[in-house]
Design a protein around this motif. Structure first.
Motif, short mmCIF file in Angstrom:
data_model
loop_
_atom_site.label_atom_id
_atom_site.label_comp_id
_atom_site.label_asym_id
_atom_site.label_seq_id
_atom_site.Cartn_x
_atom_site.Cartn_y
_atom_site.Cartn_z
N HIS A 86 -6.55 -8.88 -3.06
CA HIS A 86 -5.76 -7.82 -2.44
C HIS A 86 -5.19 -6.82 -3.43
O HIS A 86 -4.67 -5.78 -3.03
CB HIS A 86 -4.65 -8.41 -1.56
CG HIS A 86 -3.47 -8.93 -2.31
ND1 HIS A 86 -3.48 -10.13 -2.99
CD2 HIS A 86 -2.25 -8.39 -2.51
CE1 HIS A 86 -2.31 -10.31 -3.57
NE2 HIS A 86 -1.55 -9.26 -3.28
N HIS A 87 -5.32 -7.07 -4.70
CA HIS A 87 -4.84 -6.14 -5.73
C HIS A 87 -5.84 -5.00 -5.99
O HIS A 87 -5.54 -4.07 -6.73
CB HIS A 87 -4.57 -6.89 -7.05
CG HIS A 87 -5.80 -7.48 -7.65
ND1 HIS A 87 -6.40 -8.63 -7.14
CD2 HIS A 87 -6.57 -7.08 -8.69
CE1 HIS A 87 -7.47 -8.91 -7.87
NE2 HIS A 87 -7.60 -7.99 -8.81
N HIS A 122 0.80 -3.37 -3.51
CA HIS A 122 0.16 -4.54 -4.11
C HIS A 122 -1.16 -4.17 -4.81
O HIS A 122 -1.68 -4.95 -5.59
CB HIS A 122 -0.09 -5.60 -3.04
CG HIS A 122 -0.94 -5.11 -1.90
ND1 HIS A 122 -0.41 -4.32 -0.90
CD2 HIS A 122 -2.25 -5.27 -1.62
CE1 HIS A 122 -1.38 -4.02 -0.04
NE2 HIS A 122 -2.50 -4.57 -0.46
#
Length: 177
Positions: A86-87, A122
């Motif tokens: 998710h980064h 994020h």
């Protein structure tokens, strides 16, 4: 304003798509040149354009219309990964061939990057995968400050063929050029 010859760069913006963009969207999404490197096929009629906007572009997590004087002339999209990835997010874009070579896409990418990092805190890495033969797209990413990371042989599949790709990245700590 003659959109083919006169571009006032102060009027270039990015915003969410709306169903009212269907005619403008169709005017460039029906062009095989504009959609050549996209994973989706050229749009064949206005009904298909409206369906695409309603089912794909509008519900997308971050797909924006590139506009000149609020007329949709292209799109830019960021898609964050999920789970342990998710980064990272992937960027893609296209613009009407009438507007190629004027710096509009470079301006749109420069507008989109800080917006995306704010909206997806994020995300620390934006990746751009470009077909090796797509010189214009490589130039856009390099002008913005993306770093070329590598050559991926036979990595992508587009329009019925396996193609070589170039991986670019931009980190949240990088500086826009």
């Amino acid at each position: 304003m003659n959109y083919k010859t006169d571009v006032n760069f102060t009027e270039v913006s990015i915003r969410p798509f709306a169903v009212t963009d269907a005619d403008d969207f169709f005017s460039w999404a029906c062009d095989d040149n504009a959609t050549r490197y996209l994973r989706w096929n050229t749009i064949n009629n206005k009904a298909e354009a409206l369906k695409y906007l309603k089912e794909v572009a509008i519900p997308h997590p971050w797909r924006r219309s590139i506009c000149c004087a609020d007329k949709s002339i292209g799109y830019i999209s960021l898609r964050p990964e999920s789970g342990s990835d998710h980064h990272r997010a992937h960027i893609s874009y296209a613009i009407s061939s009438k507007f190629w070579g004027r710096g509009i896409m470079t301006s749109a990418v420069k507008m989109a990057i800080p917006m995306a990092f704010r909206e997806f805190p994020h995300v620390v890495r934006i990746e751009g995968l470009v077909e090796d033969e797509n010189k214009a797209s490589k130039k856009v990413l390099e002008k913005v400050g993306f770093k070329k990371e590598g050559y991926l042989r036979k990595y992508g599949f587009n329009k019925g063929k396996v193609v070589d790709m170039i991986m670019y990245s931009f980190l949240s700590t990088d500086v826009l050029k």
